[in-house]
Scaffold this active site. Structure first.
Site, short mmCIF file in Angstrom:
data_model
loop_
_atom_site.label_atom_id
_atom_site.label_comp_id
_atom_site.label_asym_id
_atom_site.label_seq_id
_atom_site.Cartn_x
_atom_site.Cartn_y
_atom_site.Cartn_z
N HIS A 1 0.87 -1.18 0.00
CA HIS A 1 0.00 0.00 0.00
C HIS A 1 0.91 1.24 0.00
CE1 HIS A 1 -2.75 3.00 1.76
NE2 HIS A 1 -3.74 2.21 1.42
N ASP B 1 3.16 -4.23 8.24
CA ASP B 1 1.95 -3.44 8.04
C ASP B 1 0.78 -4.39 8.30
OD1 ASP B 1 -0.32 -2.29 7.04
OD2 ASP B 1 0.55 -1.66 5.13
N GLN C 1 -4.42 -4.98 7.30
CA GLN C 1 -5.42 -5.95 6.83
C GLN C 1 -5.32 -7.29 7.55
OE1 GLN C 1 -7.79 -4.94 5.01
NE2 GLN C 1 -6.99 -3.16 3.93
N LYS D 1 -10.49 -0.11 10.73
CA LYS D 1 -10.63 -1.34 9.95
C LYS D 1 -10.97 -2.52 10.86
CE LYS D 1 -7.25 0.02 6.43
NZ LYS D 1 -8.03 0.49 5.29
N CYS E 1 -4.71 2.33 -3.70
CA CYS E 1 -3.48 2.91 -3.12
C CYS E 1 -2.30 1.95 -3.28
CB CYS E 1 -3.66 3.29 -1.65
SG CYS E 1 -5.00 4.41 -1.37
N1 7TS Z 1 -1.72 -0.64 4.67
C1 7TS Z 1 -2.64 -1.43 4.10
C2 7TS Z 1 -2.27 -2.84 3.75
C3 7TS Z 1 -3.92 -0.93 3.88
O1 7TS Z 1 -4.84 -1.73 3.32
C4 7TS Z 1 -4.24 0.40 4.24
C5 7TS Z 1 -5.57 1.01 3.94
C6 7TS Z 1 -3.25 1.17 4.85
C7 7TS Z 1 -1.99 0.62 5.04
C8 7TS Z 1 -3.50 2.57 5.32
O2 7TS Z 1 -4.40 2.58 6.36
P1 7TS Z 1 -4.98 3.97 6.91
O3 7TS Z 1 -6.01 3.57 7.92
O4 7TS Z 1 -3.86 4.72 7.51
O5 7TS Z 1 -5.57 4.68 5.72
N2 7TS Z 1 -6.24 0.43 2.87
C9 7TS Z 1 -7.33 0.91 2.23
C10 7TS Z 1 -7.92 0.23 1.19
O6 7TS Z 1 -7.52 -0.85 0.75
N3 7TS Z 1 -8.98 0.93 0.76
O7 7TS Z 1 -9.08 2.03 1.50
C11 7TS Z 1 -8.06 2.03 2.43
#
Ligand code: 7TS
Length: 412
Positions: free
Chosen positions: A123, A200, A203, A226, A366
């Site tokens: 990501h 990371d 997910q 999430k 992303c």
């Molecule tokens: N890393 C992964 C693997 C992610 O899926 C996401 C967000 C992030 C980092 C960043 O997380 P945040 O909470 O700081 O934004 N992924 C997604 C997605 O797949 N669709 O919207 C956000």
């Protein structure tokens, strides 16, 4: 299992609505999850009864909020099996956590010629901070290849991680390909070469048991929104020994022990990294979301989602003209499933699905370097959570077929 037999769906009031005259089927959980009524109530309860700033008042409300804020930290500590509660730092989310590691550990430890190793499926929030650090420090950013199923390839990791490597940072679960990467094995490789391992967990932490001591990762980043919690709150886990050596990146209140005119002593962990008024309500409510997840059990959540994938993936693979990315063996695939329909832009596919009440995401997720690696500009993505039912999976399949029919004469 139908809707009636899923004991959890009823806890999520937002799911009980019509979209475009159809029952809402929410399959965009990788972007953010919905919140159970009990968590929604906890937000109201906190602001109705206990709201106060933390660590700075002796009055009753301040003591109450501080106690709940620190209790939530302990709940999160146990949730990921961290050894100490001061290894849990509240952040705004995964992106913020990863940036803090890059700006603190990275800035202090990366020198010209050093290597930072990531993979092609990251990501942007686990890519851009390392890319920018590499540019600034004249270090080398290296990408581990993916295998045919889309997993970060261990054999290539063995080649890419060398004695020059200082940081390895890999997604535990891909937000596009739905693979669970061998981060424990990669951490071992990193450590053999004297590098630190960043995971990371955006997910993975919401969907499966994650044990930082078992993985032996040095850092783990994840987001509250999430995993049933509010937006604007997340976690940076770091091994105490490393966090103690690291400098804070934000300065101000809360993170100091004593401020002199020309120098400052930092506060102890974890507050050293929590400058300013934190997201008190968010942290407390995230603790309550963790309680809700624990009540079900992360093993059970993981097993249930596996059954959903066992059920839906073969049905998706059977749709003529649908390309599914990532592994085709359901045993290797988590509940994040990306696909494209021949001759249809994923945005049109997602719009078609929305007409049927089905919410999926379309775009590059992303992960633009991954899109390039896969040779596509974008994909549609259905991502399930434990409150999704087998009926939801059937509706997705029917809606894809209906959308395919609708567009069969082209989009113009
Ligand atoms: N890393 C992964 C693997 C992610 O899926 C996401 C967000 C992030 C980092 C960043 O997380 P945040 O909470 O700081 O934004 N992924 C997604 C997605 O797949 N669709 O919207 C956000």
């Amino acid at each position: 299992m139908d809707n009636k037999n899923n004991p959890w769906k009823k806890d999520f009031p937002i799911l009980d609505q019509k979209v475009n005259d159809e029952d809402l089927i929410y399959l965009d959980n990788a972007a953010t999850t919905q919140k159970p009524q009990t968590v929604i109530n906890d937000i109201t309860d906190f602001y109705t009864h206990d709201n106060a700033n933390v660590h700075r008042g002796v009055h009753t409300l301040a003591e109450r909020s501080t106690e709940q804020f620190e209790q939530a930290r302990e709940k999160i500590q146990h949730f990921i099996n961290a050894e100490h509660s001061d290894e849990i730092i509240y952040t705004k989310g995964t992106t913020d956590s990863l940036n803090i590691i890059a700006r603190s550990y990275g800035e202090e430890n990366i020198e010209e010629g050093d290597e930072i190793v990531i993979s092609y499926l990251e990501h942007h929030s686990n890519l851009v901070p390392w890319q920018q650090l590499a540019i600034k420090k004249h270090a080398t950013l290296k990408y581990i290849e993916l295998d045919n199923d889309g997993f970060v390839d261990l054999d290539d990791a063995k080649k890419k991680i060398t004695d020059k490597t200082k940081i390895v940072s890999i997604a535990h679960v891909s937000n596009v390909l739905g693979v669970i990467n061998p981060v424990k094995e990669i951490a071992k490789l990193a450590h053999q070469h004297g590098a630190v391992m960043v995971v990371d967990g955006a997910q993975s932490v919401p969907h499966m048991p994650v044990d930082v001591q078992n993985l032996d990762c040095d850092f783990l980043a994840f987001s509250g929104h999430k995993m049933l919690g509010p937006t604007g709150i997340g976690v940076l886990y770091g091994k105490e020994e490393l966090l103690n050596q690291m400098s804070p990146v934000d300065f101000g209140g809360e993170m100091i022990n004593f401020v002199h005119l020309y120098e400052t002593d930092w506060n102890d962990l974890p507050w050293k990294f929590e400058a300013g008024t934190p997201n008190v309500g968010g942290a407390i409510v995230l603790g309550n979301a963790v309680d809700y997840l624990n009540e079900i059990g992360m093993d059970k959540i993981f097993d249930y989602e596996k059954k959903l994938v066992d059920y839906v993936l073969p049905k998706l693979l059977d749709i003529d003209g649908l390309t599914v990315y990532g592994p085709h063996d359901p045993k290797k695939h988590t509940s994040v499933i990306s696909f494209n329909l021949d001759n249809l832009h994923p945005h049109d596919l997602a719009t078609g699905l929305d007409m049927e009440g089905v919410a999926v995401r379309a775009g590059h997720h992303c992960a633009q370097p991954l899109m390039k690696y896969l040779g596509v500009s974008a994909t549609a993505r259905a991502s399930f959570y434990f409150y999704n039912t087998f009926d939801d999976a059937d509706t997705l399949v029917k809606a894809i077929i209906a959308t395919k029919e609708f567009f069969k004469n082209g989009t113009i």
